[in-house]
Design a protein around this motif. Structure first.
Motif, PDB file in Angstrom:
ATOM      1  N   PHE A  34       0.834  -1.206   0.000  1.00  0.00           N
ATOM      2  CA  PHE A  34       0.000   0.000   0.000  1.00  0.00           C
ATOM      3  C   PHE A  34       0.869   1.256   0.000  1.00  0.00           C
ATOM      4  CE2 PHE A  34      -3.158  -2.957   1.823  1.00  0.00           C
ATOM      5  CZ  PHE A  34      -4.322  -2.557   1.183  1.00  0.00           C
ATOM      6  N   ASP A  35       2.036   1.216  -0.612  1.00  0.00           N
ATOM      7  CA  ASP A  35       2.981   2.318  -0.421  1.00  0.00           C
ATOM      8  C   ASP A  35       2.696   3.543  -1.277  1.00  0.00           C
ATOM      9  OD1 ASP A  35       3.871   1.412  -2.909  1.00  0.00           O
ATOM     10  OD2 ASP A  35       5.972   1.788  -2.422  1.00  0.00           O
ATOM     11  N   GLN A  36       1.658   3.496  -2.128  1.00  0.00           N
ATOM     12  CA  GLN A  36       1.259   4.670  -2.906  1.00  0.00           C
ATOM     13  C   GLN A  36      -0.001   5.287  -2.296  1.00  0.00           C
ATOM     14  OE1 GLN A  36       3.120   5.856  -5.597  1.00  0.00           O
ATOM     15  NE2 GLN A  36       4.569   4.291  -4.899  1.00  0.00           N
ATOM     16  N   GLN A  37      -0.196   6.565  -2.530  1.00  0.00           N
ATOM     17  CA  GLN A  37      -1.324   7.274  -1.948  1.00  0.00           C
ATOM     18  C   GLN A  37      -2.651   6.670  -2.390  1.00  0.00           C
ATOM     19  OE1 GLN A  37      -1.108  11.559  -2.045  1.00  0.00           O
ATOM     20  NE2 GLN A  37      -3.330  11.772  -2.152  1.00  0.00           N
ATOM     21  N   MET A  38      -3.552   6.501  -1.448  1.00  0.00           N
ATOM     22  CA  MET A  38      -4.881   5.970  -1.722  1.00  0.00           C
ATOM     23  C   MET A  38      -5.812   7.093  -2.165  1.00  0.00           C
ATOM     24  SD  MET A  38      -4.643   2.675  -0.984  1.00  0.00           S
ATOM     25  CE  MET A  38      -6.372   2.187  -0.816  1.00  0.00           C
ATOM     26  N   ASN A  39      -6.703   6.767  -3.096  1.00  0.00           N
ATOM     27  CA  ASN A  39      -7.706   7.729  -3.550  1.00  0.00           C
ATOM     28  C   ASN A  39      -9.105   7.365  -3.092  1.00  0.00           C
ATOM     29  OD1 ASN A  39      -5.863   9.394  -5.089  1.00  0.00           O
ATOM     30  ND2 ASN A  39      -5.800   7.736  -6.596  1.00  0.00           N
ATOM     31  N   GLU A  40      -9.291   6.135  -2.608  1.00  0.00           N
ATOM     32  CA  GLU A  40     -10.594   5.663  -2.154  1.00  0.00           C
ATOM     33  C   GLU A  40     -10.438   4.961  -0.814  1.00  0.00           C
ATOM     34  OE1 GLU A  40     -13.075   4.445  -6.017  1.00  0.00           O
ATOM     35  OE2 GLU A  40     -11.059   3.606  -6.039  1.00  0.00           O
ATOM     36  N   LYS A  41     -11.525   4.884  -0.098  1.00  0.00           N
ATOM     37  CA  LYS A  41     -11.502   4.256   1.223  1.00  0.00           C
ATOM     38  C   LYS A  41     -11.313   2.747   1.090  1.00  0.00           C
ATOM     39  CE  LYS A  41     -14.236   5.968   4.262  1.00  0.00           C
ATOM     40  NZ  LYS A  41     -15.416   6.369   5.081  1.00  0.00           N
ATOM     41  N   CYS A  42     -10.534   2.178   2.010  1.00  0.00           N
ATOM     42  CA  CYS A  42     -10.273   0.737   1.998  1.00  0.00           C
ATOM     43  C   CYS A  42     -10.093   0.251   3.429  1.00  0.00           C
ATOM     44  CB  CYS A  42      -9.015   0.425   1.178  1.00  0.00           C
ATOM     45  SG  CYS A  42      -8.551  -1.320   1.146  1.00  0.00           S
ATOM     46  N   SER A  43     -10.740  -0.848   3.759  1.00  0.00           N
ATOM     47  CA  SER A  43     -10.562  -1.457   5.080  1.00  0.00           C
ATOM     48  C   SER A  43      -9.912  -2.824   4.908  1.00  0.00           C
ATOM     49  CB  SER A  43     -11.906  -1.602   5.810  1.00  0.00           C
ATOM     50  OG  SER A  43     -12.776  -2.478   5.114  1.00  0.00           O
TER      51      SER A  43
END
Length: 296
Positions: free
Chosen positions: A210-219
């Motif tokens: 997950f080392d890149q910026q997230m654009n959507e929510k994730c659990s």
């Protein structure tokens, strides 16, 4: 672990590209009768490559180079409710499951394993359920609209992910991986667009990138028995919350820059409970190790 499994995945791709005797075994033809392909694969002991084809326009085409004296491939498909359900089983003779095939699998080298290549199309939605016993697997989802993905490893080494910059065209409902004894490397998780990630580890190893910026929510929900879970985090721009349920027999390492806001609950400097791109982890670990870190 990442380096070793990445090497295994690269070796598999090189072997498949150099293997000139792959034969077409099964095809699902393009049809307006369905818009979704629900594909189930069980491979007791094989090397497998799954990716979208640049040339094959059918929703599903399967190539292989099996030793038919050792393996008994079977394939079935049916269309129901606008979905094409397809099932490929690659079982060895006299084998009823992964446990029965263990002695056969460890007694021969990887080069003796069967090779299978699964081509996906560009126009359908896919639900994938992939079960690998022994060998290596490369699951390249680039360009494919994947609604749901389930991957299980008995003792296989698996690499799954997307090429840089190629995001899932649709939002994925669930990304599920399970490693009993094998290793799973999930690359570029932000490109999956998964709402929910579920990870189960027995004695195996899993890396979630997950080392890149997230654009959507994730659990992310994970349970770790006696294996290892490593999670690569984005350093800036993504709010992250980590909740750990541990035991005296486990080891947990949290990356720098996190604050413990309550017992076993950690947040980073970007954290906001209502953030649209919140990345949240709920980890249950018994005897294994969980490590959160940055790539640099």
């Amino acid at each position: 672990m990442l380096r070793l499994v990445m090497i295994a995945g690269t070796s598999l791709l090189m072997s498949l590209s150099a293997f000139a005797q792959l034969s077409k075994f099964y095809t699902i033809k393009e049809s307006p009768e369905f818009d979704t392909v629900d594909f189930y694969l069980k491979a007791t002991a094989a090397n497998c490559l799954l990716k979208q084809s640049d040339t094959d326009r059918n929703p599903l085409t399967i190539y292989g180079s099996p030793d038919l004296e050792k393996i008994n491939p079977s394939f079935a498909s049916k269309i129901k409710n606008n979905t094409c359900y397809s099932k490929l089983v690659l079982d060895e003779y006299n084998s009823s499951g992964f446990g029965d095939s263990f002695s056969m699998a460890v007694s021969r080298s990887d080069k003796d394993n069967d090779f299978w290549k699964v081509n996906l199309g560009a126009k359908k939605i896919y639900r994938l359920n992939l079960i690998y016993g022994f060998g290596n697997a490369d699951v390249n989802l680039t360009g494919s609209s994947v609604q749901r993905l389930k991957i299980k490893s008995g003792s296989a080494d698996i690499v799954v992910g997307y090429d840089d910059g190629n995001m899932n065209p649709i939002q994925m409902d669930t990304f599920f991986v399970k490693a009993d004894f094998g290793s799973i490397v999930a690359k570029r998780m932000e490109l999956t667009r998964a709402k929910k990630v579920i990870t189960k580890i027995g004695f195996g190893n899993v890396l979630l990138d997950f080392d890149q910026q997230m654009n959507e929510k994730c659990s992310v929900d994970a349970s770790v028995g006696a294996g290892n879970l490593e999670i690569l985090l984005p350093r800036d721009g993504t709010p992250v919350r980590i909740q750990i349920r541990d035991s005296p027999l486990c080891a947990v390492k949290i990356a720098d820059g996190f604050e413990e806001v309550e017992k076993n609950v950690f947040v980073n400097m970007s954290y906001s409970a209502n953030a649209e791109n919140l990345l949240s982890f709920d980890i249950d670990v018994a005897m294994g190790m969980v490590r959160f870190r940055y790539t640099d």
